[in-house]
Motif scaffolding. Structure first.
Motif, PDB file in Angstrom:
ATOM      1  N   ARG A  67     -57.369  41.508  55.756  1.00  0.00           N
ATOM      2  CA  ARG A  67     -56.767  40.546  55.513  1.00  0.00           C
ATOM      3  C   ARG A  67     -55.865  39.526  56.910  1.00  0.00           C
ATOM      4  N   MET A  72     -41.763  35.865  51.121  1.00  0.00           N
ATOM      5  CA  MET A  72     -41.611  37.111  50.136  1.00  0.00           C
ATOM      6  C   MET A  72     -41.141  36.102  49.174  1.00  0.00           C
ATOM      7  N   SER A 110     -41.459  45.539  46.386  1.00  0.00           N
ATOM      8  CA  SER A 110     -41.651  46.334  47.342  1.00  0.00           C
ATOM      9  C   SER A 110     -40.603  47.506  48.084  1.00  0.00           C
ATOM     10  N   ARG A 118     -45.511  44.209  59.321  1.00  0.00           N
ATOM     11  CA  ARG A 118     -45.177  43.066  58.102  1.00  0.00           C
ATOM     12  C   ARG A 118     -44.881  41.697  58.358  1.00  0.00           C
ATOM     13  N   LEU A 139     -51.014  41.205  51.344  1.00  0.00           N
ATOM     14  CA  LEU A 139     -49.670  41.010  52.325  1.00  0.00           C
ATOM     15  C   LEU A 139     -49.022  39.427  52.765  1.00  0.00           C
ATOM     16  N   LYS A 179     -48.540  36.669  50.398  1.00  0.00           N
ATOM     17  CA  LYS A 179     -47.076  36.927  49.381  1.00  0.00           C
ATOM     18  C   LYS A 179     -46.328  36.612  50.652  1.00  0.00           C
ATOM     19  N   TYR A 180     -46.340  36.882  51.830  1.00  0.00           N
ATOM     20  CA  TYR A 180     -45.670  35.756  52.879  1.00  0.00           C
ATOM     21  C   TYR A 180     -45.460  34.790  52.808  1.00  0.00           C
ATOM     22  N   GLN A 187     -35.342  43.025  52.486  1.00  0.00           N
ATOM     23  CA  GLN A 187     -36.539  44.034  51.619  1.00  0.00           C
ATOM     24  C   GLN A 187     -35.522  45.659  52.393  1.00  0.00           C
ATOM     25  N   GLU A 199     -41.147  40.018  44.383  1.00  0.00           N
ATOM     26  CA  GLU A 199     -41.546  41.029  45.250  1.00  0.00           C
ATOM     27  C   GLU A 199     -41.463  41.876  46.439  1.00  0.00           C
ATOM     28  N   GLU A 202     -53.861  45.546  48.266  1.00  0.00           N
ATOM     29  CA  GLU A 202     -52.344  45.019  47.971  1.00  0.00           C
ATOM     30  C   GLU A 202     -51.571  44.915  49.996  1.00  0.00           C
ATOM     31  N   ASN A 203     -52.543  45.424  50.993  1.00  0.00           N
ATOM     32  CA  ASN A 203     -52.120  45.148  52.207  1.00  0.00           C
ATOM     33  C   ASN A 203     -52.847  43.938  52.455  1.00  0.00           C
TER      34      ASN A 203
END
Lengths: 234, 388
Positions: free
Chosen positions: A157, B1, B9, B298, A109, A112-113, B311, B5, A105-106
């Motif tokens: 990543r 995102m 999250s 992030r 990420l 996903k972004y 989020q 999701e 999942e890391n």
């Protein structure tokens, strides 16, 4: 080779309570595509600051920064986020993984972004983890991995979207010598495959792995040496 | 995102801090429970008031004289009775009576009036007859009983011809009224009615300070009120000295009172919901601080301001909606049994109450979650990454 990065008279100042810290004081620098550059200097020399500026994690006080010919010093926050997502990859000394999610999942990420479809994102993330030798530890959380394994996840990543530039800030700082060598070998191999790498370190032995060594002191570049010979890791 | 999701999250993040998330939601649960329960009580009270009003005679109008120094006369009653908008008019005086029948003593309201009172008040006799003009003329000792009085004195309603003592004067029962819905100001079932002239003779009652009127029809009710207003103002030249009540006016009064009641009770519940919102904001601010490094990570990976904002906002909304739905569920489970204990009040949740409570909890999540979310989204990546 085409120019990937061009810094023109970059200044970065921090205002403290009653004085100004000049972290970068008129830096001019050009980095070509495919180069493996190490930035070295003592604590407070400005090496991390320049990495943060190049990585679009911080903004300049003065000067121009061109990435692929585009002046990123004047871009919006949204555009900078896009650049960090699609063109840059980061590896930090303390890995900077999210602890409440798995290694897979890391790595996912970044995809996903980038609004990548979940299925495709998972496939690419698994592939990236396989490349760093962690196919058996994908579903483990960072706390269940060793330091070296966590750093490999961070590499997976960083390399997820095939970035133009990989920025590594003291990537071996928290690792033992054996794991450090493995990580450095990984960097050399990545560079051989065409990835441009900037490695920030205070350790001369590690800096010597790169084909170009930039020395910094008091916010200025004091030395810029290019080497022709192959990198050696002892 | 993608939004899905982000929601996933948010759930994952809240789940990893289960106790804290539940305690934060607890404030909203209590707040929504307060809003929903108090609105239910308000709605139930308003519903009961409207139900009792809806079965009352909508043509009925009442005039009450407030000033003890002024009074109406029988000439006024006659004059009013001739108006085209009025189908019946009866003067009446309300008094208090000591009743005795055998071993039973009662203290109750007594109405001194004329033979038009039953029409003006839309009363129906169950047994016997109502007061006739002859009773008024001859000042007879006759009495008509409200049904509950008959039951209290005789335990049945077949009591025609029986004698009871009213203020130590014997009266013969000539009729028992049918059960009528209790009004807002009186309950005819608990009253006695005797001729006004008889009351003047025995009890020294004089003057007229109340009139019961029946408008010709529902449509002319408002015109009748206006006519009465003009008439009484011309007579007394002081609009403070009398009051005119029609059921339309009472209805609008109830509507106004209902609104005030709903706002007041909803407001009291709303305050606790607002306090819970402050709790959410506080916890979200703590969360932003604790997760500053995560925000930095992030952002370094490519999260935009909008991603971080959504989020954290989604987390606040999930907390408040969870609290809201749980609060509504709790009200659903508790309200009706409590209503039953409180004398059969119908405290069932209406769709409006559920909607208001849900929207309010959603609003609390958005309003109080926004500031921490904006704060999180504005963090500079490098500073966030350095945060310990």
């Amino acid at each position: 080779m085409s120019k990937l990065i061009k810094l023109n008279n970059i200044h970065k100042h921090y205002s403290m309570s009653n004085f100004i810290v000049r972290a970068l004081d008129g830096v001019d620098l050009t980095i070509d595509e495919g180069e493996f550059t190490s930035i070295i200097g003592p604590s407070g020399s400005g090496k991390s600051t320049i990495m943060n500026i190049i990585g679009c994690l911080d903004i300049v006080s003065k000067g121009d920064y061109y990435l692929c010919g585009e002046n990123v010093a004047r871009l919006s926050d949204r555009r900078l986020a896009d650049i960090r997502n699609k063109r840059l990859g980061f590896v930090f000394q303390n890995y900077n993984l999210l602890n409440n999610i798995s290694a897979l999942e890391n790595v996912m990420l970044a995809g996903k972004y980038a609004k990548m479809k979940s299925k495709e994102c998972k496939l690419l993330a698994k592939e990236a983890l396989r490349k760093v030798g962690l196919e058996g530890r994908m579903f483990h959380k960072p706390s269940e991995l060793s330091g070296g394994q966590q750093q490999r996840v961070a590499f997976a990543r960083a390399l997820f979207g095939n970035p133009l530039l990989l920025l590594a800030d003291e990537p071996t700082g928290n690792l033992d010598s054996k794991t450090s060598k493995e990580i450095l070998k990984m960097l050399v191999n990545l560079n051989k495959q065409g990835t441009t790498i900037i490695l920030v370190t205070h350790d001369m032995d590690i800096a010597n792995v790169a084909t170009r060594k930039i020395e910094m002191l008091d916010g200025k570049v004091i030395n810029d040496i290019r080497r022709e010979k192959e990198n050696e890791i002892n | 995102m993608r939004l899905t999701e982000l929601i996933k999250s948010a759930f994952s993040s809240l789940w990893s801090r289960k106790i804290r998330s539940f305690l934060t939601s607890l404030g909203v649960i209590i707040g929504v429970f307060s809003v929903a329960a108090l609105l239910s009580v308000a709605e139930s009270s308003v519903r009961e008031m409207n139900e009792s009003l809806s079965i009352l005679n909508s043509e009925a109008i009442e005039v009450w004289i407030n000033d003890p120094d002024i009074e109406l006369t029988m000439d006024d009653i006659k004059e009013l009775g001739e108006d085209e908008f009025i189908s019946a008019v009866a003067p009446y005086i309300v008094g208090n009576a000591e009743i005795n029948k055998g071993l039973i003593d009662l203290n109750t309201s007594i109405i001194y009036t004329t033979s038009e009172y039953d029409e003006a008040k839309d009363l129906t006799v169950h047994n016997g007859r109502f007061i006739l003009p002859i009773d008024q003329l001859e000042e007879t000792n006759t009495v008509v009983l409200g049904i509950n009085i008959a039951l209290k004195l005789f335990a049945n309603i077949d009591v025609l011809g029986e004698t009871i003592s009213i203020n130590n004067v014997d009266f013969t029962i000539i009729g028992v009224l049918k059960e009528t819905p209790s009004g807002l100001f009186e309950d005819t079932n608990e009253e006695l009615i005797i001729p006004k002239s008889t009351a003047e003779r025995y009890f020294g009652v004089e003057g007229i300070n109340n009139i019961a009127i029946e408008a010709a029809n529902k449509e002319s009710s408002q015109e009748t009120v206006e006519f009465l207003n003009r008439y009484l103002y011309l007579k007394f030249e002081d609009e403070e000295s009398y009051n005119i009540y029609s059921n339309d006016q009472v209805q609008s009064y109830i509507d106004e009172t209902s609104k005030t009641l709903m706002f007041m009770l909803g407001g009291i519940g709303g305050i606790s919901l607002l306090v819970s919102g402050v709790g959410i904001m506080n916890i979200m601010l703590v969360s932003v601080r604790e997760r500053t490094r995560e925000i930095g990570i992030r952002k370094a990976i490519g999260a935009r301001r909008k991603d971080i904002l959504i989020q954290f906002l989604v987390e606040a909304i999930v907390l408040s909606i969870f609290g809201g739905l749980t609060g509504i569920g709790l009200t659903y489970l508790i309200a009706q049994p409590v209503g039953n204990i409180m004398g059969g009040l119908d405290l069932s949740l209406s769709t409006t109450t559920v909607m208001i409570s849900t929207l309010f909890s959603l609003g609390v999540g958005v309003v109080f979650g926004l500031y921490p979310a904006v704060k999180a989204s504005k963090l500079i990546p490098v500073k966030a990454l350095r945060y310990d």
